[in-house]
Design a protein around this motif. Structure first.
Motif, PDB file in Angstrom:
ATOM      1  N   ILE A   1      -3.842  -6.080   6.712  1.00 49.35           N
ATOM      2  CA  ILE A   1      -5.197  -5.704   6.295  1.00 49.35           C
ATOM      3  C   ILE A   1      -5.162  -4.497   5.366  1.00 49.35           C
ATOM      4  N   SER A   2      -4.090  -3.710   5.425  1.00 51.26           N
ATOM      5  CA  SER A   2      -3.995  -2.532   4.558  1.00 51.26           C
ATOM      6  C   SER A   2      -3.702  -2.901   3.110  1.00 51.26           C
ATOM      7  N   VAL A   3      -3.371  -4.165   2.843  1.00 51.32           N
ATOM      8  CA  VAL A   3      -3.290  -4.676   1.470  1.00 51.32           C
ATOM      9  C   VAL A   3      -4.682  -5.065   0.983  1.00 51.32           C
ATOM     10  N   GLU A   4      -5.429  -5.712   1.848  1.00 51.65           N
ATOM     11  CA  GLU A   4      -6.682  -6.340   1.424  1.00 51.65           C
ATOM     12  C   GLU A   4      -7.773  -5.330   1.098  1.00 51.65           C
ATOM     13  N   VAL A   5      -7.896  -4.271   1.878  1.00 49.96           N
ATOM     14  CA  VAL A   5      -8.979  -3.317   1.632  1.00 49.96           C
ATOM     15  C   VAL A   5      -8.821  -2.619   0.280  1.00 49.96           C
ATOM     16  N   PRO A   6      -7.645  -2.073  -0.072  1.00 52.51           N
ATOM     17  CA  PRO A   6      -7.550  -1.482  -1.413  1.00 52.51           C
ATOM     18  C   PRO A   6      -7.672  -2.512  -2.534  1.00 52.51           C
ATOM     19  N   TYR A   7      -7.152  -3.728  -2.316  1.00 52.88           N
ATOM     20  CA  TYR A   7      -7.331  -4.757  -3.348  1.00 52.88           C
ATOM     21  C   TYR A   7      -8.814  -5.052  -3.563  1.00 52.88           C
TER      22      TYR A   7
ATOM     23  N   GLY B   1      -6.347  14.081  -7.736  1.00 57.54           N
ATOM     24  CA  GLY B   1      -7.188  15.053  -7.056  1.00 57.54           C
ATOM     25  C   GLY B   1      -7.528  14.661  -5.637  1.00 57.54           C
ATOM     26  N   GLY B   2      -7.100  13.481  -5.211  1.00 56.57           N
ATOM     27  CA  GLY B   2      -7.304  13.017  -3.846  1.00 56.57           C
ATOM     28  C   GLY B   2      -6.512  11.747  -3.632  1.00 56.57           C
ATOM     29  N   VAL B   3      -5.988  11.569  -2.424  1.00 56.74           N
ATOM     30  CA  VAL B   3      -5.181  10.386  -2.104  1.00 56.74           C
ATOM     31  C   VAL B   3      -5.630   9.851  -0.749  1.00 56.74           C
ATOM     32  N   LEU B   4      -5.915   8.553  -0.714  1.00 61.81           N
ATOM     33  CA  LEU B   4      -6.277   7.889   0.532  1.00 61.81           C
ATOM     34  C   LEU B   4      -5.311   6.732   0.745  1.00 61.81           C
ATOM     35  N   THR B   5      -4.713   6.683   1.917  1.00 61.82           N
ATOM     36  CA  THR B   5      -3.741   5.634   2.215  1.00 61.82           C
ATOM     37  C   THR B   5      -4.205   4.841   3.430  1.00 61.82           C
ATOM     38  N   TYR B   6      -4.116   3.507   3.321  1.00 59.31           N
ATOM     39  CA  TYR B   6      -4.595   2.615   4.373  1.00 59.31           C
ATOM     40  C   TYR B   6      -3.449   2.144   5.257  1.00 59.31           C
ATOM     41  N   HIS B   7      -3.739   2.120   6.558  1.00 61.91           N
ATOM     42  CA  HIS B   7      -2.823   1.592   7.569  1.00 61.91           C
ATOM     43  C   HIS B   7      -3.650   0.795   8.574  1.00 61.91           C
TER      44      HIS B   7
ATOM     45  N   ALA C   1      -2.753   1.000  -5.539  1.00 63.44           N
ATOM     46  CA  ALA C   1      -1.449   0.364  -5.292  1.00 63.44           C
ATOM     47  C   ALA C   1      -1.513  -0.283  -3.915  1.00 63.44           C
ATOM     48  N   PRO C   2      -1.887  -1.565  -3.835  1.00 59.00           N
ATOM     49  CA  PRO C   2      -2.170  -2.170  -2.529  1.00 59.00           C
ATOM     50  C   PRO C   2      -0.951  -2.480  -1.665  1.00 59.00           C
ATOM     51  N   MET C   3       0.258  -2.545  -2.261  1.00 59.62           N
ATOM     52  CA  MET C   3       1.417  -2.974  -1.474  1.00 59.62           C
ATOM     53  C   MET C   3       2.634  -2.133  -1.845  1.00 59.62           C
ATOM     54  N   VAL C   4       2.845  -1.054  -1.100  1.00 54.70           N
ATOM     55  CA  VAL C   4       3.976  -0.161  -1.345  1.00 54.70           C
ATOM     56  C   VAL C   4       5.283  -0.776  -0.854  1.00 54.70           C
ATOM     57  N   ASN C   5       5.207  -1.671   0.124  1.00 53.46           N
ATOM     58  CA  ASN C   5       6.401  -2.211   0.784  1.00 53.46           C
ATOM     59  C   ASN C   5       6.453  -3.741   0.648  1.00 53.46           C
ATOM     60  N   PRO C   6       6.704  -4.262  -0.557  1.00 49.38           N
ATOM     61  CA  PRO C   6       6.670  -5.720  -0.736  1.00 49.38           C
ATOM     62  C   PRO C   6       7.793  -6.457  -0.014  1.00 49.38           C
ATOM     63  N   ASP C   7       8.980  -5.860   0.078  1.00 52.65           N
ATOM     64  CA  ASP C   7      10.083  -6.546   0.764  1.00 52.65           C
ATOM     65  C   ASP C   7       9.752  -6.767   2.236  1.00 52.65           C
ATOM     66  N   GLY C   8       9.286  -5.708   2.877  1.00 55.55           N
ATOM     67  CA  GLY C   8       8.928  -5.837   4.281  1.00 55.55           C
ATOM     68  C   GLY C   8       7.794  -6.816   4.486  1.00 55.55           C
ATOM     69  N   HIS C   9       6.812  -6.769   3.588  1.00 54.79           N
ATOM     70  CA  HIS C   9       5.672  -7.681   3.703  1.00 54.79           C
ATOM     71  C   HIS C   9       6.126  -9.131   3.592  1.00 54.79           C
ATOM     72  N   GLU C  10       7.008  -9.402   2.644  1.00 50.49           N
ATOM     73  CA  GLU C  10       7.515 -10.769   2.499  1.00 50.49           C
ATOM     74  C   GLU C  10       8.272 -11.201   3.753  1.00 50.49           C
ATOM     75  N   TYR C  11       9.016 -10.280   4.341  1.00 45.97           N
ATOM     76  CA  TYR C  11       9.773 -10.590   5.554  1.00 45.97           C
ATOM     77  C   TYR C  11       8.840 -10.926   6.719  1.00 45.97           C
ATOM     78  N   THR C  12       7.674 -10.265   6.766  1.00 45.77           N
ATOM     79  CA  THR C  12       6.728 -10.590   7.841  1.00 45.77           C
ATOM     80  C   THR C  12       6.164 -11.993   7.687  1.00 45.77           C
ATOM     81  N   ARG C  13       6.174 -12.513   6.489  1.00 51.73           N
ATOM     82  CA  ARG C  13       5.643 -13.858   6.261  1.00 51.73           C
ATOM     83  C   ARG C  13       6.687 -14.938   6.523  1.00 51.73           C
ATOM     84  N   THR C  14       7.959 -14.599   6.363  1.00 56.58           N
ATOM     85  CA  THR C  14       9.000 -15.625   6.445  1.00 56.58           C
ATOM     86  C   THR C  14       9.854 -15.545   7.703  1.00 56.58           C
TER      87      THR C  14
ATOM     88  N   LEU D   1      -3.653   3.801  -1.643  1.00 52.53           N
ATOM     89  CA  LEU D   1      -2.374   3.153  -1.367  1.00 52.53           C
ATOM     90  C   LEU D   1      -2.501   2.255  -0.146  1.00 52.53           C
ATOM     91  N   GLY D   2      -1.740   1.162  -0.135  1.00 49.42           N
ATOM     92  CA  GLY D   2      -1.747   0.259   1.005  1.00 49.42           C
ATOM     93  C   GLY D   2      -0.364  -0.246   1.349  1.00 49.42           C
TER      94      GLY D   2
END
Length: 378
Positions: free
Chosen positions: A138-144, A254-260, A171-184, A129-130
């Motif tokens: 960067i937490s989008v790019e590594v899982p992608y 069986g395992g979950v890794l989340t990027y931050h 799932a590289p982008m759990v928070n698309p609304d927030g991500h879009e807001y950071t760009r605009t 997850l990212g």
């Protein structure tokens, strides 16, 4: 009011640094060192900290920081380009890749997860997850890039073997609304875009999961809606978090890794308490896995990612890894990616760091997959 990036220290016994983490002060803490904190604060907050007995060193005004680092977004995905690239990957590899819409955001944007594997309905599955936090690009790019790598090497071992016996979900982008807001609007926005009852905006998605939700009321897990770590009005109140909840419930990973980002850490449960995981075998497994990943990362570019229990960074209740381990007994880790400090870019990692960050994390991610898919079933 102008804001600044500050390094906070203390030599006074009446002003311990731990108080800034455990008291509900509404601070935006960026990094935690043995003898200092780095945080973003407005001038009034900085003045209050000084009045409380803390030493506050201005590193940069926030605008100066953004001018120094947020000058180029090339190489980073937008919400739209991520969807395009995920579709491209799925269409180029239809025999082993499927793109799933797992939910919709507060502002009705789709949340995407790419399933990679030859078998449908395999009992062996692992998730990456990212971008729970909007500003952590960067937490989008590594899982992608992990998904892209798995598909590009799907006919070679060991990837072929993993995909024949199990599934990898990304799932590289759990928070698309927030991500879009950071760009605009605001490059340093953290939360989602929920309109709160008090007129403030945003819930921290990584404080909204159900395991031990709301059990802390501290600066890093706050019940104040305007705060950066607002836990939300109830567990799973946010549609983005419910989407992840439902995906995990269906797939039983069986395992979950989340990027931050950032700080270069490898974190394992618990976050909600300083007590260790009670099951010694589980604790040993996650500690060993984090240590092995530390060695693999360091072996690429010499970069150190420190393994530690999540609460050693700061206390959090309702985060992803506590929930996936606490509810599902799945080995769960959080990787805090580059850089090590705000002086190296902090949340605004320069685009030329994307590739080396991915390169050093690739063997660790593959090791995590092998740990889940390549071992005997639990």
């Amino acid at each position: 009011m102008a804001s600044l990036i500050a390094r906070v220290t203390s030599t006074s016994t009446r002003a311990p640094l731990a108080r800034l983490l455990t008291s509900p002060l509404g601070l935006d803490v960026w990094e935690v060192g043995a003898d200092h904190l780095v945080l973003q604060a407005d001038e009034a907050q900085a003045g209050r900290l000084q009045a409380m007995g803390y030493d506050v060193e201005q590193l940069r005004m926030t605008e100066q920081y953004l001018s120094a680092f947020a000058t180029d977004a090339a190489g980073y995905h937008t919400v739209a380009t991520l969807e395009q690239d995920l579709r491209r990957l799925a269409e180029a590899h239809p025999e082993i890749a499927e793109l799933h819409e797992i939910g919709r955001s507060v502002e009705d944007r789709p949340l995407w997860a790419l399933r990679i594997g030859e078998r449908r309905g395999s009992t062996r599955k692992v998730a990456f997850l990212g971008c729970h936090h909007a500003r952590e690009w960067i937490s989008v790019e590594v899982p992608y890039l992990l998904a892209e790598h798995l598909l590009q090497t799907s006919s070679s071992e060991p990837v072929q073997g993993w995909l024949q016996q199990g599934e990898v979900w990304v799932a590289p982008m759990v928070n698309p609304d927030g991500h879009e807001y950071t760009r605009t609007e605001n490059r340093l926005w953290r939360k989602n875009r929920r309109r709160n009852r008090d007129g403030s905006v945003g819930v921290d998605p990584n404080r909204n999961y159900g395991y031990m939700w709301g059990t802390l009321d501290v600066n890093t897990s706050s019940h104040v809606p305007a705060d950066e770590t607002y836990v939300g009005p109830r567990a799973f109140s946010e549609p983005e978090v419910r989407a992840v909840r439902d995906l995990v419930a269906r797939q039983l990973f069986g395992g979950v890794l989340t990027y931050h980002s950032y700080s270069q850490l490898l974190l394992y449960p618990w976050g909600y308490t300083s007590e260790p995981v009670e099951d010694e075998a589980d604790l040993g497994e996650m500690r060993e896995l984090a240590e092995e990943m530390h060695q693999l990362i360091k072996g690429v570019h010499g970069t150190t990612y420190t393994p530690q229990q999540s609460s050693q960074l700061y206390p959090t209740a309702g985060d992803t890894a506590d929930w996936t381990y606490g509810e599902y007994d799945a080995p769960s880790l959080t990787v805090e990616l580059r850089p090590a400090s705000a002086l190296d870019g902090g949340f605004v990692l320069p685009p030329d760091q994307i590739q080396p960050c991915w390169e050093e994390n690739r063997p660790a991610a593959l090791h995590f997959i092998d740990h889940v898919l390549g071992r005997p079933a639990r």
